[in-house]
Design an enzyme around this catalytic site. Structure first.
Site, mmCIF file in Angstrom:
data_model
loop_
_atom_site.group_PDB
_atom_site.id
_atom_site.type_symbol
_atom_site.label_atom_id
_atom_site.label_comp_id
_atom_site.label_asym_id
_atom_site.label_seq_id
_atom_site.Cartn_x
_atom_site.Cartn_y
_atom_site.Cartn_z
ATOM 1 N N THR A 111 4.028 33.059 43.230
ATOM 2 C CA THR A 111 3.702 32.471 42.192
ATOM 3 C C THR A 111 1.943 32.493 41.730
ATOM 4 O OG1 THR A 111 5.035 30.677 42.701
ATOM 5 C CG2 THR A 111 3.446 30.015 41.069
ATOM 6 N N GLU A 159 7.890 33.918 54.860
ATOM 7 C CA GLU A 159 7.692 32.550 54.709
ATOM 8 C C GLU A 159 8.964 31.912 54.449
ATOM 9 O OE1 GLU A 159 5.518 30.549 51.495
ATOM 10 O OE2 GLU A 159 4.475 29.695 53.343
ATOM 11 N N GLU A 183 -4.709 29.200 47.093
ATOM 12 C CA GLU A 183 -4.268 28.864 48.298
ATOM 13 C C GLU A 183 -2.884 29.166 48.467
ATOM 14 O OE1 GLU A 183 -7.412 25.616 49.552
ATOM 15 O OE2 GLU A 183 -5.588 25.030 49.502
ATOM 16 N N THR A 207 3.062 32.359 47.378
ATOM 17 C CA THR A 207 2.448 33.847 47.152
ATOM 18 C C THR A 207 2.513 34.565 45.813
ATOM 19 O OG1 THR A 207 1.528 34.095 49.476
ATOM 20 C CG2 THR A 207 1.811 36.029 48.053
ATOM 21 N N GLY A 217 0.065 27.130 46.165
ATOM 22 C CA GLY A 217 1.231 27.296 45.925
ATOM 23 C C GLY A 217 1.936 28.383 46.747
ATOM 24 N N CYS A 239 2.061 24.518 54.792
ATOM 25 C CA CYS A 239 1.695 25.967 54.697
ATOM 26 C C CYS A 239 1.072 26.223 56.022
ATOM 27 C CB CYS A 239 0.632 26.381 53.604
ATOM 28 S SG CYS A 239 -0.446 25.315 53.654
ATOM 29 N N LYS A 291 -1.755 19.890 36.908
ATOM 30 C CA LYS A 291 -0.448 20.232 36.675
ATOM 31 C C LYS A 291 0.148 20.159 37.949
ATOM 32 C CE LYS A 291 2.808 22.392 36.858
ATOM 33 N NZ LYS A 291 3.943 22.095 37.478
HETATM 34 O O1 TXE Z 1 5.095 26.486 45.234
HETATM 35 P P1 TXE Z 1 5.080 27.297 43.767
HETATM 36 P P2 TXE Z 1 5.909 25.344 45.742
HETATM 37 C C1 TXE Z 1 2.767 27.270 49.461
HETATM 38 C C2 TXE Z 1 3.751 27.124 50.651
HETATM 39 C C3 TXE Z 1 5.025 27.382 49.903
HETATM 40 C C4 TXE Z 1 4.777 27.146 48.606
HETATM 41 C C5 TXE Z 1 5.894 25.685 48.305
HETATM 42 O O2 TXE Z 1 3.582 28.109 51.619
HETATM 43 O O3 TXE Z 1 5.053 29.094 49.856
HETATM 44 O O4 TXE Z 1 3.395 26.565 48.258
HETATM 45 O O5 TXE Z 1 5.152 25.102 47.213
HETATM 46 C C6 TXE Z 1 3.390 25.736 39.580
HETATM 47 N N1 TXE Z 1 1.994 29.534 36.379
HETATM 48 N N2 TXE Z 1 1.676 26.479 49.994
HETATM 49 O O6 TXE Z 1 7.286 25.800 45.943
HETATM 50 O O7 TXE Z 1 6.731 27.478 43.135
HETATM 51 C C7 TXE Z 1 4.374 24.980 40.202
HETATM 52 O O8 TXE Z 1 4.978 24.122 38.914
HETATM 53 C C8 TXE Z 1 1.248 28.372 36.645
HETATM 54 C C9 TXE Z 1 0.337 26.857 50.347
HETATM 55 O O9 TXE Z 1 5.502 24.341 44.767
HETATM 56 O O10 TXE Z 1 4.391 28.423 44.054
HETATM 57 C C10 TXE Z 1 3.805 23.986 41.040
HETATM 58 O O11 TXE Z 1 3.008 23.077 40.493
HETATM 59 N N3 TXE Z 1 1.841 27.623 37.556
HETATM 60 C C11 TXE Z 1 -0.628 25.794 50.378
HETATM 61 C C12 TXE Z 1 2.788 25.096 41.574
HETATM 62 O O12 TXE Z 1 2.668 26.183 40.878
HETATM 63 C C13 TXE Z 1 3.060 28.020 37.987
HETATM 64 C C14 TXE Z 1 -0.452 24.534 50.998
HETATM 65 C C15 TXE Z 1 3.198 25.541 43.004
HETATM 66 O O13 TXE Z 1 4.819 26.011 42.770
HETATM 67 C C16 TXE Z 1 3.793 28.866 37.762
HETATM 68 C C17 TXE Z 1 0.774 24.229 50.746
HETATM 69 C C18 TXE Z 1 2.991 29.972 36.614
HETATM 70 N N4 TXE Z 1 3.772 31.028 36.392
HETATM 71 C C19 TXE Z 1 1.829 25.075 49.896
HETATM 72 N N5 TXE Z 1 5.028 28.817 38.613
HETATM 73 C C20 TXE Z 1 -1.988 26.436 51.040
HETATM 74 N N6 TXE Z 1 -2.235 27.802 51.306
HETATM 75 O O14 TXE Z 1 -2.837 25.641 51.514
HETATM 76 C C21 TXE Z 1 5.075 27.682 39.240
HETATM 77 N N7 TXE Z 1 3.721 27.201 38.957
#
Ligand code: TXE
Length: 475
Positions: free
Chosen positions: A230, A379, A248, A228, A226, A282, A173
């Site tokens: 989420t 962040e 992650e 923290t 994604g 990140c 996804k």
């Molecule tokens: O994250 P989101 P984003 C982190 C980065 C930042 C974030 C940005 O630090 O905080 O990612 O990415 C899905 N149940 N990292 O805004 O919103 C959503 O559709 C299941 C860390 O995209 O958390 C998307 O596909 N899924 C990383 C994904 O989760 C859900 C490296 C991420 O969305 C959901 C890169 C739910 N309830 C970015 N809600 C590392 N540590 O390596 C959302 N999603």
């Protein structure tokens, strides 16, 4: 305008809802595609296709799986320019970065795991000459892979490659903000001859399609990348169902510069670690700490180098800073710049939205804030860094460790003993010494504290996507 479809069982299919939402080019604010608004029914279909494909795929010789993944890697590489352009249009990043980082790393991920499975070994123990204990590793079954928008194909491949290389089938996804290269990956997977149902891609919102995946009873594991917040929601849904979980999450990474560092190298690399991908990595070093005796020189030279960065059309090869990924994210980052001023910070460079179409923010440097400010605790995930002086090694370590995150850090010094000492003391899953983002795919990767749970990368990924069984045979 392109209407996307879910990729299920090797076919491109419309969502059950027959509803779609817009994919926006963040550099032009134009609608560029229609994204399936998928729900649990679509996830059910994808999981069913993955289950149907699992027996044959898991039973296939590792060499067969390896050959198909290597073919997919070759196809991604053969389409590098097209994929880099697509990534740039969908994410807002400069095409030069997509060409240099995102797409080559996706190729490397498939090649690494396609060959790693040919060299896996497991342990055996001759127990007091009375028994032989050995470990078998089996694929888990159907796994759920959820990825973010900042490095779309790179991070999706980081999950898909080890998952299917080790014999699982998967439902991915991708982020609803950057679906295009994931969609293209489905086409390339068919071209590579990967059997239908091994890779399934369901597009849509996280709270709907993503959540359905984390709650699905036939999904054995979730690998999530994604934010923290989420990640916490994903864990809440997956844990009660005893799914294996890899998270992650976010970062607020320290970049510690001692006065004895090679300042030319530290400054040039810190420009990248601060502003590459508009700071939407990140692993970016958003909190820069500089030993007091070198602080003024560092700030002066770093500000000058920042002001030379070229902000503009992401498709222009000369562009360094592209658009932030969405209007909502741009407003979040602008909010943190205002907060920095409210907390008493000085804007040493940038600080404003760029007066043009699209979601552009000037690379921004804030000085004069202490570690307990929100701007140094939360962040931001944008082109905003702080620079703070420190007096000695103890203080540098305390500053670096002063957040709830622990993903990565960089430190700059020519003192070998200090490099090892400080690296060991910093609470982060990865510490770079006199470098940044230099990756070896064989090492474990992941965050400490609120930056993640579990490790992926190298054989850690293959171990995550397999289950160990111990067999004890009496001699
Ligand atoms: O994250 P989101 P984003 C982190 C980065 C930042 C974030 C940005 O630090 O905080 O990612 O990415 C899905 N149940 N990292 O805004 O919103 C959503 O559709 C299941 C860390 O995209 O958390 C998307 O596909 N899924 C990383 C994904 O989760 C859900 C490296 C991420 O969305 C959901 C890169 C739910 N309830 C970015 N809600 C590392 N540590 O390596 C959302 N999603």
């Amino acid at each position: 305008m392109q209407r996307l479809a879910n990729f299920i069982g090797g076919e491109f299919v419309a969502p059950h809802s027959d509803a779609y939402f817009d994919d926006v080019n963040p550099a032009t604010e134009e609608v560029i595609a229609a994204i399936p608004d998928s729900d649990g029914h679509d996830v059910d279909d994808a999981v069913a296709a993955a289950r149907a494909a699992f027996p044959a795929w898991s039973a296939a010789p590792a060499e067969t799986r390896s050959r198909l993944l290597l073919k997919l890697a070759d196809l991604i590489e053969a389409n590098l320019e097209e994929l880099a352009r697509t990534e740039s249009i969908d994410n807002g990043k400069s095409i030069s970065l997509a060409r240099r980082l995102d797409i080559p790393r996706a190729v490397a991920n498939f090649r690494f795991f396609a060959t790693a499975i040919l060299h896996q070994s497991s342990e055996a123990h001759h127990t007091d000459r009375t028994a032989l204990n050995y470990t078998l590793r089996h694929p888990l079954g159907v796994v759920g892979l959820i990825s973010p928008w900042n490095l779309p194909l790179y991070l999706l491949s980081w999950k898909i490659a080890p998952a299917i290389a080790s014999g699982n089938t998967c439902v991915a996804k991708p982020s609803e903000l950057t679906p295009l290269t994931a969609y293209r990956l489905g086409e390339l997977a068919n071209e590579a001859g990967i059997p239908p149902g091994v890779l399934n891609i369901v597009h849509g919102y996280g709270a709907k399609a993503g959540r359905a995946l984390t709650c699905h009873d036939d999904v054995a594991a979730i690998s999530f990348t994604g934010g923290t917040v989420t990640g916490s929601a994903v864990a809440a849904n997956a844990a009660p169902r005893f799914k294996k979980l890899s998270l992650e999450l976010g970062g607020k990474n320290a970049n510690v510069v001692f006065a004895d560092a090679d300042l030319d190298d530290a400054i040039a690399t810190s420009i990248r670690s601060s502003f590459w991908n508009q700071g939407e990595i990140c692993l970016c070093g958003s909190r820069i700490f500089v030993e007091r005796s070198a602080y003024d020189t560092f700030v002066e030279r770093f500000v000058a180098a920042t002001k030379k960065l070229r902000i503009g059309d992401p498709l222009d090869d000369a562009t360094d800073i592209g658009a932030l990924n969405s209007e909502a994210h741009m407003r979040k980052v602008l909010g943190y710049i205002e907060l920095a001023k409210e907390e008493g910070g000085t804007i040493a460079a940038g600080g404003k939205r760029v007066d043009r179409n699209g979601f552009f923010i000037e690379p921004t440097i804030v000085t004069g804030l202490s570690c307990d400010c929100r701007v140094l605790q939360e962040e931001i995930f944008g082109p905003v860094v702080t620079i703070t002086p420190f007096d000695d090694e103890r203080e540098a370590i305390a500053f670096a460790n002063s957040t709830r995150y622990g993903l990565s850090a960089s430190l700059w010094t020519r003192d070998l003993s200090r490099a090892h000492r400080v690296a060991a003391a910093i609470e982060a899953g990865t510490v770079w010494v006199n470098c940044w983002l230099l990756r070896d795919l064989r090492v474990p990767f992941g965050g400490m504290k609120e930056s993640g749970v579990g490790r992926e990368g190298g054989f850690e990924s293959l171990n995550f996507f397999t289950e160990a069984k111990n067999v004890c045979v009496k001699l």
